[in-house]
Design an enzyme around this catalytic site. Structure first.
Site, PDB file in Angstrom:
ATOM      1  N   ARG A 163      46.915   6.162  43.530  1.00  0.00           N
ATOM      2  CA  ARG A 163      46.003   7.302  43.506  1.00  0.00           C
ATOM      3  C   ARG A 163      46.608   8.613  43.019  1.00  0.00           C
ATOM      4  O   ARG A 163      45.879   9.610  42.897  1.00  0.00           O
ATOM      5  CB  ARG A 163      45.376   7.536  44.887  1.00  0.00           C
ATOM      6  CG  ARG A 163      44.457   6.425  45.343  1.00  0.00           C
ATOM      7  CD  ARG A 163      43.866   6.716  46.703  1.00  0.00           C
ATOM      8  NE  ARG A 163      43.068   7.922  46.685  1.00  0.00           N
ATOM      9  CZ  ARG A 163      42.719   8.603  47.770  1.00  0.00           C
ATOM     10  NH1 ARG A 163      43.135   8.203  48.952  1.00  0.00           N
ATOM     11  NH2 ARG A 163      41.965   9.680  47.678  1.00  0.00           N
ATOM     12  N   ASP A 164      47.882   8.657  42.734  1.00  0.00           N
ATOM     13  CA  ASP A 164      48.441   9.894  42.188  1.00  0.00           C
ATOM     14  C   ASP A 164      49.446   9.575  41.086  1.00  0.00           C
ATOM     15  O   ASP A 164      50.544  10.130  41.042  1.00  0.00           O
ATOM     16  CB  ASP A 164      49.094  10.732  43.292  1.00  0.00           C
ATOM     17  CG  ASP A 164      49.285  12.191  42.863  1.00  0.00           C
ATOM     18  OD1 ASP A 164      48.593  12.627  41.914  1.00  0.00           O
ATOM     19  OD2 ASP A 164      50.108  12.890  43.470  1.00  0.00           O
ATOM     20  N   LEU A 165      49.050   8.667  40.207  1.00  0.00           N
ATOM     21  CA  LEU A 165      49.900   8.338  39.063  1.00  0.00           C
ATOM     22  C   LEU A 165      49.892   9.506  38.081  1.00  0.00           C
ATOM     23  O   LEU A 165      48.835   9.947  37.637  1.00  0.00           O
ATOM     24  CB  LEU A 165      49.397   7.069  38.367  1.00  0.00           C
ATOM     25  CG  LEU A 165      49.510   5.772  39.171  1.00  0.00           C
ATOM     26  CD1 LEU A 165      48.847   4.626  38.417  1.00  0.00           C
ATOM     27  CD2 LEU A 165      50.966   5.444  39.457  1.00  0.00           C
TER      28      LEU A 165
END
Length: 389
Positions: A163-165
């Site tokens: 979710r935070d690539l």
């Protein structure tokens, strides 16, 4: 007590804080620390364990008991995974930390500390800032490694969605031969079965980095109590981010322009719903169509494009394996709607353009149209006179 670790503080009588590396979602902090007990390890391990990264997350008032428990369960899940392209986790400490700060012992309640390996290499962001962009061969090499580790995370029963690539969370080893994925600060551990989908982390807040967030993060549903909540995350969250990262590695910029006003984050996120991703070939001549198609299929969140979007990372890996084959564009150029095509219209209605400039633009076009009208009328009058005489 609020989290306020400083350089020189000693945590758990074991780790000395060297510097703050970054701040992430869910009130999380990344610190570089030195291991005060490194003498306990053998000579081969000392290099690995001398410097470590501490990820510290403190509960806030916005997280209730149930969601905090889910977060702890999810943290345990994410720290049990092991992969050569994941930053290795050595220890998890909770629910409180002991901190020696300025000769005074402070206890931080409702706090989790994850002890991770320190990767002595630049981030992808630092490399992009230095190089601008990568060669096609370099991109395929590194990006394939990244997709493989995401595929590994997605393959668990407790499916882990990062979710935070983003480039800041992708680290290179010191010799630049490999990458390591960092930061599960907002990762979601999801249990999927025939009866239900259970999310092990708090989904009510909007977490992530705007330029890499799929519009799906804004979608909501109504729960049994009639309360509107965000829909559970899917693997497409990460797949969309992968497409943006691939685009950026190839051309040095993200596909969609970020809104000038930080209050309009949703507007930036929604751009992928309204516009097609630009063709990289217009920015760089050696980008193969195969990679154009991969970026398109990663980011195909427009309603009419959704039939092409990857349903999982296995499909993405299969296409990467065939990147050298001759291909045609999945969606032809003339069918694409690009962000810049409506630029003038957006400027005219934009709140950022001062009223006197908007008025000036209108006056300019009015004068041009009036001049054209006068020219046309004059032409017909002169032509009519000549013919009549």
């Amino acid at each position: 007590m609020a989290l306020n670790l400083k350089i020189g503080d000693i945590v758990q009588n074991k780790y000395r804080i060297e510097k703050l590396i970054n701040r992430g979602g869910m009130n999380s902090y990344l610190f570089l620390a030195s291991n005060l007990h490194v003498q306990e390890f053998g000579p081969l391990q000392k290099r690995q364990f001398t410097r470590l990264v501490l990820k510290v997350v403190q509960r806030t008032d916005k997280i209730n008991d149930n969601n905090w428990k889910k977060f702890l369960d999810g943290t345990i899940t994410t720290t049990r995974v092991s992969h050569k392209n994941l930053v290795q986790t050595f220890d998890v400490v909770s629910p409180r930390l002991s901190v020696l700060s300025e000769n005074q012992v402070i206890v931080l309640e409702d706090t989790v500390m994850i002890v991770m390996e320190y990767v002595d290499g630049p981030s992808l962001r630092e490399m992009l800032n230095q190089k601008g962009y990568f060669s096609v061969q370099e991109v395929v090499y590194y990006f394939t490694k990244l997709v493989k580790v995401i595929n590994y995370l997605h393959s668990f029963e407790h499916q882990i969605i990062h979710r935070d690539l983003k480039p800041e969370n992708i680290l290179f080893t010191s010799n630049l031969t490999d990458i390591k994925l960092l930061d599960f600060g907002i990762a979601s551990a999801v249990i999927r079965n025939a009866e239900k989908t259970e999310v092990l982390t708090d989904e009510n807040s909007l977490f992530g980095t705007v330029s890499y967030m799929t519009p799906e993060v804004l979608e909501s549903t109504v729960n049994k109590e009639g309360k509107r909540i965000r829909k559970p995350p899917t693997v497409q969250y990460d797949i969309y981010s992968l497409g943006v990262i691939l685009f950026e590695m190839l051309v040095g910029r993200v596909p969609f322009n970020k809104s000038i006003d930080p209050k309009k984050e949703r507007e930036t996120i929604q751009k992928a719903r309204n516009f097609d991703v630009p063709l990289m070939g217009n920015l760089r001549s050696d980008v193969p169509v195969s990679l154009e198609n991969i970026v398109f299929k990663c980011t195909a969140v427009k309603r009419e494009n959704s039939k092409w979007m990857y349903s999982d990372t296995k499909q993405l890996l299969a296409d990467l394996a065939q990147w050298q084959t001759e291909q045609t564009l999945i969606k032809p150029v003339h069918e694409r709607i690009l962000e810049g095509q409506n630029e003038m219209r957006e400027l005219m209605v934009s709140n950022y353009l001062p009223w006197y400039l908007r008025k000036g633009v209108l006056i300019f076009f009015s004068v041009v149209l009036l001049a054209l009208l006068i020219a046309v009328v004059s032409f017909f009058i002169i032509t009519g006179v000549v013919v009549h005489s």
